[in-house]
Design an enzyme around this catalytic site. Structure first.
Site, short mmCIF file in Angstrom:
data_model
loop_
_atom_site.label_atom_id
_atom_site.label_comp_id
_atom_site.label_asym_id
_atom_site.label_seq_id
_atom_site.Cartn_x
_atom_site.Cartn_y
_atom_site.Cartn_z
CG ASN A 18 -1.80 1.21 1.35
OD1 ASN A 18 -2.46 1.56 0.37
ND2 ASN A 18 -1.85 1.86 2.50
CG HIS A 26 -0.72 6.20 4.59
ND1 HIS A 26 -2.10 6.18 4.62
CD2 HIS A 26 -0.33 7.06 5.55
CE1 HIS A 26 -2.53 6.99 5.57
NE2 HIS A 26 -1.48 7.54 6.16
C1 GRF Z 1 -2.62 8.62 -2.70
O1 GRF Z 1 -2.21 9.81 -2.09
C2 GRF Z 1 -2.40 7.44 -1.80
O2 GRF Z 1 -1.34 7.61 -0.93
C3 GRF Z 1 -3.69 7.37 -1.03
O3 GRF Z 1 -4.67 7.74 -1.94
C4 GRF Z 1 -4.12 8.60 -2.94
C5 GRF Z 1 -4.49 8.02 -4.27
O4 GRF Z 1 -4.12 8.82 -5.34
N1 GRF Z 1 -3.84 6.05 -0.45
P1 GRF Z 1 -4.28 8.33 -6.84
O5 GRF Z 1 -5.67 7.75 -7.00
O6 GRF Z 1 -3.22 7.32 -7.12
O7 GRF Z 1 -4.12 9.58 -7.65
#
Ligand code: GRF
Length: 218
Positions: free
Chosen positions: A106, A108
């Protein structure tokens, strides 16, 4: 290495992974993209690229266990070597974790273990920290609690709001996540039975690695 990406929304991390693969900088193939939302932009990007997609929606009142099993089945159809949550806004349970042990990552938008859960950027603003960033970690049964693989830091500027900070963090996510996938794809980072580096990381990569992992003997 066959990779399945899960995304609930915009999919900028999916695009970054695809761009790194196209540039020859990420040793993986996107075998499928899976979402819980049929309107996720990530699905459109995948379809335009000819990548197979699947949607496993979780509606209000749905049985969570059944949803977990359906999602695990959808993932298994792609026979993934690695699964990456890139903006996947759901917590998964034992049916998925047991079926794909240790191979789900994941990204984050905070320096874990600070600010887990929703809206890491807003949490950092509210806490008035001066440094935040992003973390790539292995998914376990908790919320953003699994082993940390790599992090990148960004400053929190005095006039930042949630969006400006999140944008700065995402620039680093787009660099960090494909890099970690590349390490796994090349065998430099083994995820099972526990995360460990098989070769010493050097240069700029060394700064992205959690020191405890980097120091472990092969
Ligand atoms: C990212 O900032 C990720 O860390 C979080 O959700 C966001 C998703 O962004 N879990 P994207 O959909 O990849 O633009």
């Amino acid at each position: 290495m066959d990779l399945v990406v899960l995304a609930s929304g915009h999919g900028s991390n999916l695009r970054a992974i695809a761009a790194a693969i196209d540039a020859g900088e990420c040793a993986a193939r996107i075998a499928g993209v899976v979402s819980d939302r049929s309107s996720a932009e990530a699905l459109d990007f995948a379809a335009a690229r000819g990548v197979p997609t699947a949607v496993v929606p979780l509606r209000k009142g749905d049985d969570r266990q059944q949803w977990n099993i359906a999602l695990a089945d959808a993932l298994a159809d792609f026979e993934p070597d690695l699964i990456v949550f890139a903006g996947f806004m759901r917590v998964v349970g034992p049916p998925i974790l047991a079926r794909f042990p240790g191979i789900i990552l994941n990204v984050h938008p905070a320096l874990l273990p600070s600010f887990p859960g929703v809206d890491g950027a807003q949490q950092a603003i509210d806490a008035r920290v001066r440094i935040s960033g992003c973390t790539v970690h292995v998914v376990d049964e908790g919320v953003d609690t699994g082993p940390i693989l790599a992090q990148a830091a960004v400053p929190v500027l005095p006039d930042d709001d949630r969006d400006s900070l999140h944008h700065r963090i995402q620039v680093q996510e787009h660099r960090l996540l494909p890099r970690v996938i590349h390490w796994v794809g090349t065998g430099a980072l083994e995820l099972r039975p526990r995360p460990r580096f098989t070769v010493p990381v050097s240069g700029s990569d060394a700064r992205l690695v959690f020191p405890r992992l980097a120091d472990e003997a092969p």
